[in-house]
Design an enzyme around this catalytic site. Structure first.
Site, PDB file in Angstrom:
ATOM      1  N   SER A 116     -45.743  25.896  55.633  1.00  0.00           N
ATOM      2  CA  SER A 116     -45.719  25.828  54.163  1.00  0.00           C
ATOM      3  C   SER A 116     -46.920  25.131  53.534  1.00  0.00           C
ATOM      4  O   SER A 116     -47.061  25.121  52.323  1.00  0.00           O
ATOM      5  CB  SER A 116     -44.435  25.130  53.693  1.00  0.00           C
ATOM      6  OG  SER A 116     -44.394  23.785  54.115  1.00  0.00           O
ATOM      7  N   LYS A 153     -39.629  18.684  47.808  1.00  0.00           N
ATOM      8  CA  LYS A 153     -41.089  18.648  47.728  1.00  0.00           C
ATOM      9  C   LYS A 153     -41.566  18.283  46.323  1.00  0.00           C
ATOM     10  O   LYS A 153     -42.572  17.584  46.165  1.00  0.00           O
ATOM     11  CB  LYS A 153     -41.662  19.986  48.180  1.00  0.00           C
ATOM     12  CG  LYS A 153     -41.484  20.218  49.679  1.00  0.00           C
ATOM     13  CD  LYS A 153     -42.010  21.567  50.141  1.00  0.00           C
ATOM     14  CE  LYS A 153     -41.849  21.690  51.644  1.00  0.00           C
ATOM     15  NZ  LYS A 153     -42.339  22.986  52.169  1.00  0.00           N
TER      16      LYS A 153
END
Length: 347
Positions: free
Chosen positions: A241, A286
């Site tokens: 990611s 996140k």
């Protein structure tokens, strides 16, 4: 003391003991929380995250930070019920079934190895995406990742072999190699031209029947030959990611002037060699990690926008991106104050 009162006291004590013991019982869940952020333009443990050798680089400022998700639990270290309950009550934590992170058919070690491999692949893809954006030519070739034990290719094709031809026809993609093998009937020989240790050679491999035609039992992947060396150092971070932020960090170091203009920008997203940005998991955690680290802008994969707008912390601007090119344009527009910047639409 009456018998009734004594019975009630004993029952109460037992209830407390059993309740406390139950709260400490391990449960098959994993708690996901905001993990550390790393500035791709900075250092990790005293070493630059991105180093370039053989090509001119330029000074940078600001931050282009990758974000991570930390997890607690797993088959070998399960969390207890109390920890799970605390996680369910904390909006910055996601408590998910264990199988979401650790599938039953896969060991913890295998999951960690897969994450490491995905991180390594994402670094290669990120370098390819950055150089493609800069229109710097790169060579793409097919390499052997591994062979399946007991299948015809086992022991004949080796990891890192570069496959250049199948039966004398040049190949550049995994699909072209597979198509060349499928032209054969099971039992026939396929002639591979490979480069091993810098030396070209020919290897003949038998075929067997597979789900979609003949196979040799080889697992392949696209690899790149870059005109100069790019190294990425991120410590123990795994998974794919961080690809987008690696690409932007590499791009910034290879271009004059700071891309961020001194801003603290974070983001996430997988990246393909041609610069397509893909969705990731753990977007809520996140976002929190990015804001806690001081970011004011968050580059968000378009497919994650719906979830992101529901969890974005105050003071963090969501910028929607679908490609590396869009991300560069957005950061450039933020720095100069000119041009429109796409945002994740509010719901």
């Amino acid at each position: 003391m009456s018998r009734r009162r004594l019975t009630l006291m004993v029952a109460g004590v037992l209830t407390l003991v059993l309740g406390g013991a139950g709260a400490l019982l391990p449960v098959p869940y994993v708690a996901l929380s905001p993990g550390p952020t790393e500035n791709t333009l900075g250092d990790v443990k005293g070493k630059p995250v991105i180093t370039v050798s053989g090509h001119q680089t330029y000074p940078t400022t600001g931050k282009l930070s990758l974000v991570t998700v930390a997890y607690q639990g797993g088959p070998e270290a399960r969390i207890d019920l109390l920890t799970a309950l605390r996680g369910w009550m904390d909006p910055t934590v996601a408590v998910v079934p264990e199988e979401t992170i650790f599938p039953k058919a896969v060991s913890v070690k295998e999951v960690e190895q897969q994450n490491t491999q995905e991180m390594s692949s994402s670094q290669q893809d990120a370098t390819a995406a950055a150089l493609t954006e800069l229109k710097i030519p790169i060579k793409v070739y097919v390499a052997v990742a591994s062979t399946q034990k007991g299948k015809p290719a086992d022991g004949k094709l080796l990891p890192n072999d570069e496959i250049t031809e199948v039966d004398g026809a040049a190949v550049r993609t995994v699909d072209e190699v597979a198509a060349g093998v499928r032209k054969h009937k099971a039992g026939e020989q396929v002639r591979f031209t490979i480069v091993r240790g810098g030396k070209p050679m020919t290897v003949e491999v038998g075929t067997i029947s597979g789900p979609s035609g003949s196979i040799v039992g080889v697992i392949m992947g696209s690899q790149f030959k870059f005109p100069f060396t790019v190294n990425v150092n991120v410590g123990d971070v795994g998974g794919p990611s961080a690809g987008l932020m690696f690409s932007l960090g590499i791009y910034d170091k290879l271009t004059p002037g700071p891309l961020t203009g001194g801003r603290s920008i974070a983001g996430t997203g997988t990246i393909t060699p041609d610069g397509q940005v893909g969705p990731i998991g753990g977007i809520q955690q996140k976002l929190v990690g990015a804001r806690d680290a001081g970011a004011t802008v968050f580059l968000t994969p378009a497919d994650n926008c719906d979830d992101a707008v529901q969890a974005v912390p105050k003071g963090l601007r969501l910028v929607k991106v679908s490609t590396m090119h869009e991300a560069v344009q957005a950061v450039d527009a933020l720095r100069t104050g000119s041009g429109q910047v796409a945002s994740c639409p509010a719901r």
